[in-house]
Scaffold this motif. Sequence first.
Motif, PDB file in Angstrom:
ATOM      1  N   ALA A 179       0.852  -1.189   0.000  1.00 38.70           N
ATOM      2  CA  ALA A 179       0.000   0.000   0.000  1.00 38.70           C
ATOM      3  C   ALA A 179       0.887   1.239   0.000  1.00 38.70           C
ATOM      4  CB  ALA A 179      -0.904   0.009   1.225  1.00 38.70           C
ATOM      5  N   ALA A 180       0.290   2.360  -0.340  1.00 43.08           N
ATOM      6  CA  ALA A 180       0.948   3.660  -0.281  1.00 43.08           C
ATOM      7  C   ALA A 180      -0.066   4.639   0.316  1.00 43.08           C
ATOM      8  CB  ALA A 180       1.374   4.113  -1.671  1.00 43.08           C
ATOM      9  N   TYR A 181       0.431   5.789   0.747  1.00 46.12           N
ATOM     10  CA  TYR A 181      -0.440   6.810   1.319  1.00 46.12           C
ATOM     11  C   TYR A 181      -0.224   8.118   0.582  1.00 46.12           C
ATOM     12  CZ  TYR A 181      -1.396   3.576   5.061  1.00 46.12           C
ATOM     13  OH  TYR A 181      -1.801   2.468   5.770  1.00 46.12           O
ATOM     14  N   LEU A 182      -1.309   8.824   0.348  1.00 41.12           N
ATOM     15  CA  LEU A 182      -1.273  10.089  -0.367  1.00 41.12           C
ATOM     16  C   LEU A 182      -1.880  11.168   0.513  1.00 41.12           C
ATOM     17  CD1 LEU A 182      -0.490  11.208  -3.164  1.00 41.12           C
ATOM     18  CD2 LEU A 182      -2.832  10.716  -3.900  1.00 41.12           C
ATOM     19  N   TRP A 183      -1.051  12.166   0.879  1.00 40.87           N
ATOM     20  CA  TRP A 183      -1.480  13.263   1.737  1.00 40.87           C
ATOM     21  C   TRP A 183      -1.649  14.518   0.896  1.00 40.87           C
ATOM     22  CZ3 TRP A 183      -3.272  14.082   6.456  1.00 40.87           C
ATOM     23  CH2 TRP A 183      -3.270  15.383   6.943  1.00 40.87           C
ATOM     24  N   ARG A 184      -2.797  15.178   1.036  1.00 38.58           N
ATOM     25  CA  ARG A 184      -3.094  16.392   0.269  1.00 38.58           C
ATOM     26  C   ARG A 184      -3.017  17.612   1.183  1.00 38.58           C
ATOM     27  NH1 ARG A 184      -5.626  18.170  -4.330  1.00 38.58           N
ATOM     28  NH2 ARG A 184      -6.014  16.059  -5.067  1.00 38.58           N
ATOM     29  N   ASP A 185      -2.240  18.596   0.747  1.00 36.14           N
ATOM     30  CA  ASP A 185      -2.151  19.885   1.433  1.00 36.14           C
ATOM     31  C   ASP A 185      -2.422  20.954   0.379  1.00 36.14           C
ATOM     32  OD1 ASP A 185      -1.750  21.843   3.309  1.00 36.14           O
ATOM     33  OD2 ASP A 185       0.423  21.633   3.362  1.00 36.14           O
ATOM     34  N   GLY A 186      -3.689  21.319   0.247  1.00 32.48           N
ATOM     35  CA  GLY A 186      -4.089  22.180  -0.863  1.00 32.48           C
ATOM     36  C   GLY A 186      -3.943  21.402  -2.152  1.00 32.48           C
ATOM     37  N   ARG A 187      -3.189  21.953  -3.102  1.00 32.34           N
ATOM     38  CA  ARG A 187      -2.916  21.231  -4.356  1.00 32.34           C
ATOM     39  C   ARG A 187      -1.664  20.372  -4.262  1.00 32.34           C
ATOM     40  NH1 ARG A 187      -4.211  21.425  -9.189  1.00 32.34           N
ATOM     41  NH2 ARG A 187      -2.134  21.833  -9.977  1.00 32.34           N
ATOM     42  N   GLU A 188      -0.850  20.576  -3.233  1.00 32.65           N
ATOM     43  CA  GLU A 188       0.391  19.814  -3.081  1.00 32.65           C
ATOM     44  C   GLU A 188       0.120  18.453  -2.471  1.00 32.65           C
ATOM     45  OE1 GLU A 188       3.468  21.890  -1.051  1.00 32.65           O
ATOM     46  OE2 GLU A 188       3.574  23.462  -2.558  1.00 32.65           O
ATOM     47  N   LEU A 189       0.763  17.436  -3.054  1.00 30.94           N
ATOM     48  CA  LEU A 189       0.584  16.065  -2.591  1.00 30.94           C
ATOM     49  C   LEU A 189       1.913  15.483  -2.138  1.00 30.94           C
ATOM     50  CD1 LEU A 189      -1.676  14.795  -5.488  1.00 30.94           C
ATOM     51  CD2 LEU A 189      -2.408  15.502  -3.217  1.00 30.94           C
ATOM     52  N   THR A 190       1.841  14.685  -1.081  1.00 33.59           N
ATOM     53  CA  THR A 190       2.984  13.916  -0.604  1.00 33.59           C
ATOM     54  C   THR A 190       2.606  12.449  -0.690  1.00 33.59           C
ATOM     55  OG1 THR A 190       3.630  15.680   0.926  1.00 33.59           O
ATOM     56  CG2 THR A 190       4.509  13.476   1.356  1.00 33.59           C
ATOM     57  N   LEU A 191       3.457  11.658  -1.319  1.00 36.91           N
ATOM     58  CA  LEU A 191       3.236  10.225  -1.454  1.00 36.91           C
ATOM     59  C   LEU A 191       4.204   9.493  -0.535  1.00 36.91           C
ATOM     60  CD1 LEU A 191       1.806   7.920  -3.052  1.00 36.91           C
ATOM     61  CD2 LEU A 191       3.760   8.026  -4.634  1.00 36.91           C
ATOM     62  N   ILE A 192       3.669   8.629   0.312  1.00 36.59           N
ATOM     63  CA  ILE A 192       4.495   7.797   1.177  1.00 36.59           C
ATOM     64  C   ILE A 192       4.455   6.382   0.614  1.00 36.59           C
ATOM     65  CG2 ILE A 192       4.866   6.930   3.508  1.00 36.59           C
ATOM     66  CD1 ILE A 192       5.211   9.991   3.159  1.00 36.59           C
ATOM     67  N   ASP A 193       5.606   5.924   0.150  1.00 36.64           N
ATOM     68  CA  ASP A 193       5.807   4.654  -0.532  1.00 36.64           C
ATOM     69  C   ASP A 193       5.187   4.705  -1.930  1.00 36.64           C
ATOM     70  OD1 ASP A 193       7.359   3.558   1.467  1.00 36.64           O
ATOM     71  OD2 ASP A 193       5.677   2.604   2.455  1.00 36.64           O
ATOM     72  N   THR A 194       5.640   3.800  -2.800  1.00 35.57           N
ATOM     73  CA  THR A 194       5.235   3.866  -4.203  1.00 35.57           C
ATOM     74  C   THR A 194       4.759   2.542  -4.781  1.00 35.57           C
ATOM     75  OG1 THR A 194       7.476   3.420  -5.024  1.00 35.57           O
ATOM     76  CG2 THR A 194       6.886   5.739  -4.638  1.00 35.57           C
ATOM     77  N   GLY A 195       4.620   1.524  -3.960  1.00 33.80           N
ATOM     78  CA  GLY A 195       4.194   0.232  -4.479  1.00 33.80           C
ATOM     79  C   GLY A 195       5.261  -0.403  -5.346  1.00 33.80           C
ATOM     80  N   THR A 196       4.904  -1.482  -6.004  1.00 31.91           N
ATOM     81  CA  THR A 196       5.842  -2.198  -6.868  1.00 31.91           C
ATOM     82  C   THR A 196       6.083  -1.425  -8.164  1.00 31.91           C
ATOM     83  OG1 THR A 196       4.011  -3.500  -7.729  1.00 31.91           O
ATOM     84  CG2 THR A 196       5.268  -4.475  -5.924  1.00 31.91           C
ATOM     85  N   ALA A 197       7.034  -1.897  -8.955  1.00 34.01           N
ATOM     86  CA  ALA A 197       7.474  -1.170 -10.153  1.00 34.01           C
ATOM     87  C   ALA A 197       6.380  -0.970 -11.197  1.00 34.01           C
ATOM     88  CB  ALA A 197       8.662  -1.895 -10.781  1.00 34.01           C
TER      89      ALA A 197
END
Length: 71
Positions: free
Chosen positions: A19-37
């Motif tokens: 799994a991965a997590y996507l955090w939204r701060d306004g229009r800016e996004l932070t992705l934690i982990d990226t899954g498999t290739a």
Amino acid sequence: MDVVAVLPRLRMLLFPVGAAYLWRDGRELTLIDTGTADRAREIENALGDGELRRIGITHGHEDHAGSAAEL
């Protein structure tokens, strides 16, 4: 990939493996982990109108960092 709303600004991206997590701060996004290739395209589709600004990798296993280079 399934997308689960965890909090109003936090989404969990569930893959067949990992799994991965996507955090939204306004229009800016932070992705934690990226899954498999093979998950970059699915992740890009999940970004919606946001701009991916940061990627954090929790550790180097394939199911956490596999799509980092492509993203």
